[in-house]
Design an enzyme around this catalytic site. Structure first.
Site, PDB file in Angstrom:
ATOM      1  N   SER A  23       0.855  -1.181   0.000  1.00  0.00           N
ATOM      2  CA  SER A  23       0.000   0.000   0.000  1.00  0.00           C
ATOM      3  C   SER A  23       0.903   1.247   0.000  1.00  0.00           C
ATOM      4  CB  SER A  23      -0.867  -0.079   1.267  1.00  0.00           C
ATOM      5  OG  SER A  23      -1.250   1.165   1.721  1.00  0.00           O
ATOM      6  N   ASP A  55       9.224 -12.036  25.248  1.00  0.00           N
ATOM      7  CA  ASP A  55       7.871 -12.141  24.694  1.00  0.00           C
ATOM      8  C   ASP A  55       7.902 -12.487  23.204  1.00  0.00           C
ATOM      9  OD1 ASP A  55       7.352 -11.253  27.218  1.00  0.00           O
ATOM     10  OD2 ASP A  55       6.722  -9.241  26.624  1.00  0.00           O
ATOM     11  N   SER A  92       0.905 -10.366  26.276  1.00  0.00           N
ATOM     12  CA  SER A  92       1.774  -9.866  25.196  1.00  0.00           C
ATOM     13  C   SER A  92       1.115  -9.810  23.840  1.00  0.00           C
ATOM     14  CB  SER A  92       3.055 -10.701  25.091  1.00  0.00           C
ATOM     15  OG  SER A  92       3.880 -10.394  26.147  1.00  0.00           O
ATOM     16  N   SER A  93       0.000  -9.109  23.775  1.00  0.00           N
ATOM     17  CA  SER A  93      -0.647  -8.945  22.474  1.00  0.00           C
ATOM     18  C   SER A  93       0.250  -8.165  21.520  1.00  0.00           C
ATOM     19  CB  SER A  93      -1.994  -8.244  22.644  1.00  0.00           C
ATOM     20  OG  SER A  93      -1.841  -7.062  23.386  1.00  0.00           O
ATOM     21  N   SER A  94       1.074  -7.254  22.028  1.00  0.00           N
ATOM     22  CA  SER A  94       1.913  -6.460  21.110  1.00  0.00           C
ATOM     23  C   SER A  94       3.013  -7.324  20.500  1.00  0.00           C
ATOM     24  CB  SER A  94       2.484  -5.233  21.804  1.00  0.00           C
ATOM     25  OG  SER A  94       3.173  -5.608  22.968  1.00  0.00           O
ATOM     26  N   TYR A 101       9.334   0.923  34.102  1.00  0.00           N
ATOM     27  CA  TYR A 101      10.022  -0.266  33.559  1.00  0.00           C
ATOM     28  C   TYR A 101      11.484   0.069  33.231  1.00  0.00           C
ATOM     29  CZ  TYR A 101      10.950  -4.320  30.519  1.00  0.00           C
ATOM     30  OH  TYR A 101      11.483  -5.455  29.948  1.00  0.00           O
ATOM     31  N   ALA A 142      -4.351  -7.615  28.873  1.00  0.00           N
ATOM     32  CA  ALA A 142      -4.515  -8.669  29.880  1.00  0.00           C
ATOM     33  C   ALA A 142      -3.184  -9.313  30.245  1.00  0.00           C
ATOM     34  CB  ALA A 142      -5.489  -9.722  29.403  1.00  0.00           C
TER      35      ALA A 142
END
Ligand code: GLA
Length: 310
Positions: A47, A132, A90-92, A181, A87
């Site tokens: 794109s 992760d 580690s969705s990222s 962190y 939650a």
């Protein structure tokens, strides 16, 4: 001259749970994560600009920095996910690894994990470790991964069928960029005594946990989780009163071997290890969403080189 039609690609990667070994990956310590059966699924097409179509929102900065890392031209990316955002599984990392797997399916899984880690660091400014992304890329169904974050040598450790992994959402959701962190990482790198006490004892607990898994000493697993929580709470100072209260409730549930704060902390999620058949007791006792997870394969696992022993 007619142009070739842009080719649509797709990729899929799992979330992760860390059994033990928290806040040690960025110091080159050992960790014991598991890839779990919640996935991010992506598809895309070349794109003029990077775009993202996702129910969760956000994510564009991740795409752009991963594109740079992989040397890819802009793509329009569509995301579907059953990894609950915020939650703590580690969705990222799963999003980045799914895109890497879609765009570069023949890439070496270790290299892909490192590219995704750098992309996450650049996109967020948070100096995350590699745990992760590595797990999402190279986790194994039926196993946890004993990963040495310095050498990146890893070994799958069988995960017993008798145990169920439960993840409790504390409800305290935060973006890591708004937490201390990076500060904790700097304090640990500077050898601050309390922080180092956590790091050294946590690394010892990872090895003890693997031994207890292999010897099927399940109560020992629970004790180690409890000690890990106390160390993260008192020495590394990444817990919160809300999380501590949930962890203590979980410790008292019949069938719960142990529980602790999981992932970066500062809120987020809690890991509880349950005896199979008694997992319902947890949801009954705790007034927060509980996610029951099974182990899964990482996105690059079919191409994984044979695991070398640590
Ligand atoms: C986050 C980071 C990981 C790791 C954990 C704490 O999940 O992304 O690299 O540092 O926190 O163990």
């Amino acid at each position: 001259m007619s142009r070739a039609r842009p080719k649509r690609w797709s990729g899929r990667a799992p979330g992760r749970v860390n059994l033990i070994g928290e806040h040690v990956d960025y110091l080159g310590g050992v960790v014991l994560p598991v890839a779990v059966d919640r996935h991010v699924q992506v598809s895309g097409v070349a794109s003029p600009d990077w775009t993202i179509d996702s129910e969760v929102g956000g994510g564009l900065a991740y795409l752009r920095s991963l594109g740079e890392e992989l040397g890819e031209t802009p793509q329009a990316v569509r995301v579907e996910s059953d990894v609950p955002p915020g939650a703590g599984i580690s969705s990222s990392a799963a999003l980045l690894v799914a895109i890497a797997a879609g765009l570069k399916p023949t890439m070496d899984g270790v290299k892909a994990a490192l590219a995704c880690q750098r992309a996450e660091q650049k996109a967020t400014g948070v100096q995350v470790g590699v745990m992760d992304q590595f797990t999402s890329a190279l986790g194994r169904r039926g196993h946890a991964l004993l990963l040495d974050c310095k050498s990146l040598v890893y070994r799958p450790v069988p995960f017993p069928d008798e145990l169920v992994i439960a993840v409790i959402d504390s409800g305290e959701h935060r973006s890591l960029a708004d937490t201390p962190y990076n500060q904790r990482r700097l304090e640990a790198e500077a050898g601050e005594p309390n922080r180092m006490r956590h790091v050294d004892s946590e690394i010892a607990r990872v090895h003890a946990f693997v031994e207890a898994l292999e010897e099927r000493r399940f109560e020992r697993l629970g004790r180690l989780l409890k000690e890990s929580h106390q160390s993260l709470r008192d020495d590394f100072e990444v817990s919160t009163p809300t999380v501590d209260a949930i962890v203590e409730k979980a410790w008292a549930v019949v069938g719960c071997l142990g529980a602790r704060i999981m992932g970066a902390g500062f809120g987020g999620s809690i890991l509880a290890l349950m005896e199979r058949g008694r997992e319902k007791n947890l949801a009954d006792a705790i007034d927060r969403p509980v996610l029951l997870c099974s182990t899964a394969d990482g996105a690059f696992v079919h191409r994984a080189a044979r695991a070398k022993p640590i």
